[in-house]
Write an enzyme that holds these catalytic residues in place. Structure first.
Site, short mmCIF file in Angstrom:
data_model
loop_
_atom_site.label_atom_id
_atom_site.label_comp_id
_atom_site.label_asym_id
_atom_site.label_seq_id
_atom_site.Cartn_x
_atom_site.Cartn_y
_atom_site.Cartn_z
N ASP A 125 0.85 -1.19 0.00
CA ASP A 125 0.00 0.00 0.00
C ASP A 125 0.88 1.24 0.00
OD1 ASP A 125 -0.67 -0.74 3.43
OD2 ASP A 125 0.73 0.76 2.71
N TYR A 179 4.65 -10.76 5.26
CA TYR A 179 3.71 -11.05 6.34
C TYR A 179 4.28 -12.14 7.26
CZ TYR A 179 -0.07 -8.16 4.52
OH TYR A 179 -0.86 -7.12 4.12
N LYS A 204 -6.77 0.40 -2.54
CA LYS A 204 -5.72 1.18 -1.88
C LYS A 204 -5.46 2.46 -2.66
CE LYS A 204 -4.67 -1.92 1.30
NZ LYS A 204 -4.67 -1.65 2.75
N ASP A 253 -8.68 3.12 0.94
CA ASP A 253 -7.78 2.99 2.09
C ASP A 253 -6.45 3.70 1.79
OD1 ASP A 253 -6.24 2.24 4.23
OD2 ASP A 253 -6.51 0.08 3.98
N GLU A 268 -10.35 5.10 4.54
CA GLU A 268 -9.75 4.43 5.70
C GLU A 268 -8.37 5.00 5.98
OE1 GLU A 268 -10.27 0.25 5.39
OE2 GLU A 268 -8.47 -0.22 6.57
N GLU A 292 -7.29 0.15 12.95
CA GLU A 292 -6.42 -1.03 12.90
C GLU A 292 -5.09 -0.82 13.61
OE1 GLU A 292 -4.01 -1.66 8.95
OE2 GLU A 292 -5.93 -0.78 8.41
N ASP A 337 -8.75 -4.52 15.44
CA ASP A 337 -7.77 -5.48 14.92
C ASP A 337 -7.46 -6.45 16.06
OD1 ASP A 337 -5.17 -5.69 12.75
OD2 ASP A 337 -4.90 -6.50 14.75
N HIS A 380 -10.75 -4.89 10.87
CA HIS A 380 -9.59 -5.03 10.01
C HIS A 380 -9.17 -6.49 10.01
CE1 HIS A 380 -5.04 -5.00 9.63
NE2 HIS A 380 -5.44 -4.53 8.48
#
Lengths: 414, 414
Positions: free
Chosen positions: A26, A34, A193, A221, A247, A276, A299, A326
């Site tokens: 983003d 991740y 995004k 977002d 967002e 989030e 979150d 989220h």
């Protein structure tokens, strides 16, 4: 009744090289891998009871989380489970994080009587907007029609929206193809995004709106990219694409900034969504007090513990602000579905303007992955908080010695 | 001009067993062991240039900070110092923490031309209250009389207040004795810890007020103990002792709560002071916007980096709110004196309602400890940010293998 003591704790650094495919990118996070700090608790209970927990990260720094887990381990090691369950609030106050007990979590919460549930919550710092008695009244009202709502969840599931179609790093062709496929699969709510380049955003939002049509729901977002005046200006240029919300338009700590943006966007029919990155109930309290958001995004990992989330769900109900969690990352969908299903059955009793984020990603590494049917989260029926990973996935992705990382790091070394 | 590259980084866990004497105790922190993660940077410069840094903690969890430092080390290791100095803002954006260069810090900041100084600051998220041009105007105005103010600091020092007389864990006799001694040493401003028990507070505040007399300045510190309505109620009971401020009345994240308390205490003539737990400029921005404080307390460690502090000093100037730094702990006095002396010389140009906290504690472990004369901080003339510890102190207090901890841990094991 729970039996046994916590006899062991292990924590491991598990990383998935998602940046290789541009997934998750983003305006602010260009190359996330991740990852998670993955905790396994062992007990000496006769039935071999174990506990699992993760915290999501973007790769770098996971070792710090691992270190923090080890620093807190003494709070749980050798503890009798009965003592923990017997006074949740006292146990909670000892911890920055939290342990979750019995199974599955959403059902445990739904079946808890209101007083027991409230005894999990720390009301310090929020009594000026929500006292324990007010929270009790909310939960009492939530008892009406509860059985029917639980039935409804089991049959229809909780409505979801997809973020998988429109990461910032995807090409226009990919955007269009993914939106078209998602429509075929029954998705009706899409998030895109924005925030890196205005002309780019206009082109991409037009493409998506044209692809999904005027009736479907579109959210945007910005991932904290803008200053306050910039956010208002930028969104006035994107208003023609009819987003339901923008967002994280600015710093997640800027309550008054979000309030200013919310106010400025009312004439454009755009709400503000955030949460989030909010680290505790005090920040959420103020976002609600200041009318700084129209959609509240909890979150499951960032807002440390189930307990803290409970207080936020109750405050959101008092202010009549819909909670739209989220999710995504590693395991966030698996975890947060429990909280939002509980919210519907016991607290909000409404689906109006409510939906839970979904990202089609990394679920294959979980022993009990989310089940999505007709763009809805189907309530998990397996044990726990759906946190347990497949042992093989953990081994392969353990950092830096798992086979995936060994290979990648060796390649980078060349 | 700076030369050389950063060739090495070490970080150590150093703990002082202060809880044994009840030093530092307050309504929320009953047994702190003042500790620090201590960083030493080595360079390959011909003159053997080194850099030192610490972050203050309360003991437990220092190993997490050590781990975080190691996680960030790659941002500085093998960097050319010229590249860092050449674009401070870009370097700053890479970091959660910061490196400080050249010596002593306050003098470096005072002598920097306004444009260079501004180039250290990240204005993202604060342009709605302070643009770079407004900051430039503030610094330009600060050039007038600067030479005289620097001279004034070198002769008279920066006014301090003492927190050493009235920790919550001290007996009445100790309180009285310490206040009496401090008066003899020329102290005129005193802070007392409150918030655990109202009747206790009334007795202790009366004792102190009677000892120091009606003309001296008294401040109170609740260390986040209360909910919002409780804070107002409690302070109305302590108003008769004429405190200048109540510090940290509630959650440090509760901007709107501090605003409500500030408003309610106006008729009692009591200000609200807070900031030592604020983690970034966005929180301070809002505290100022919301009129949530009348005294702004920066902390040299908590508010990560010198850079972040600069933006807060400039915002405080714009809102005409006096900055009264938090200090004490390990090394906080040593560090923050640089910032507040710079503030007086180049930004605020005023001593009205301004003073810097002082705690008479652990200075003996520093190579260049603070110098207090007539209850004032005398500007340091030694190199750097006054962070360097005595090697012998570090060795003895390194956790868990230093001789102090080896002995203590062995004793606890028995």
């Amino acid at each position: 009744m729970v039996r046994g003591r916590i006899s062991g704790l292990s924590v491991r650094d598990v990383r998935f090289p998602t940046s290789l495919g541009g997934h998750g990118s983003d305006a602010m996070h260009t190359d996330p891998d991740y990852s998670a700090a993955y905790v396994v608790l062992e007990t000496d209970a006769g039935d071999g009871l174990k506990g699992y927990g993760i915290t999501f990260t973007l790769g770098k720094g996971t070792e710090v989380v691992v270190c923090a887990v080890n620093a807190l381990a003494h709070h749980v090691l050798h503890k009798d489970l009965k003592d923990i369950v017997g006074d949740f609030r006292a146990f909670y106050r000892q911890l920055t994080s939290d342990g979750q007990l019995r199974w599955p979590l959403w059902k445990l919460l739904v079946d808890m009587d209101p007083r027991t549930l409230l005894s999990c919550i720390d009301f310090r710092y929020i009594t000026d907007v929500l006292t324990e008695e007010e929270a009790f009244e909310i939960l009492q009202k939530g008892q009406v029609g509860k059985k029917e709502r639980e039935e409804q969840m089991l049959v229809q599931g909780y409505p979801a929206y997809t973020t998988s179609c429109a990461w910032l790093g995807y090409s226009d062709d990919t955007l269009k193809q993914l939106c078209t496929e998602a429509l075929k699969d029954g998705w009706t709510r899409f998030k895109v995004k924005v925030g890196a380049d205005l002309q780019d955003d206009i082109r991409r939002c037009r493409l998506i709106r044209n692809t999904i049509g005027p009736e479907k729901t579109l959210m945007m977002d910005a991932n904290q990219r803008w200053d306050v005046p910039e956010a208002v200006e930028w969104m006035s240029k994107l208003a023609e694409f009819k987003p339901l919300w923008i967002e994280e338009p600015t710093s997640p700590d800027d309550i008054l900034g979000h309030a200013a943006i919310s106010k400025a966007l009312v004439p454009l029919g755009i709400g503000v969504a955030t949460g989030e990155q909010c680290h505790n109930r005090v920040i959420f309290k103020q976002l609600l007090q200041a009318k700084a958001l129209q959609f509240l995004q909890i979150d499951s990992c960032r807002l440390g513990s189930v307990n803290e989330n409970l207080s936020v769900l109750l405050m959101a109900k008092k202010f009549e602000i819909p909670v739209c969690p989220h999710a995504g990352g590693v395991g966030l969908c698996e975890l947060v579905q429990h909280l939002i299903i509980f919210d519907f059955i016991s607290v909000s009793a409404s689906l109006t303007n409510r939906m839970c984020e979904y990202v089609d990603h990394l679920h294959e590494h979980f022993k009990y992955p989310v089940v999505i049917e007709k763009a809805s989260y189907m309530p998990p029926k397996d044990a726990g908080y759906s946190t347990e990973m497949k042992e093989d996935s953990v081994k392969k992705h353990q950092y830096p010695d798992g086979e995936v990382w060994k290979k990648l790091l060796a390649a980078r070394g060349n």
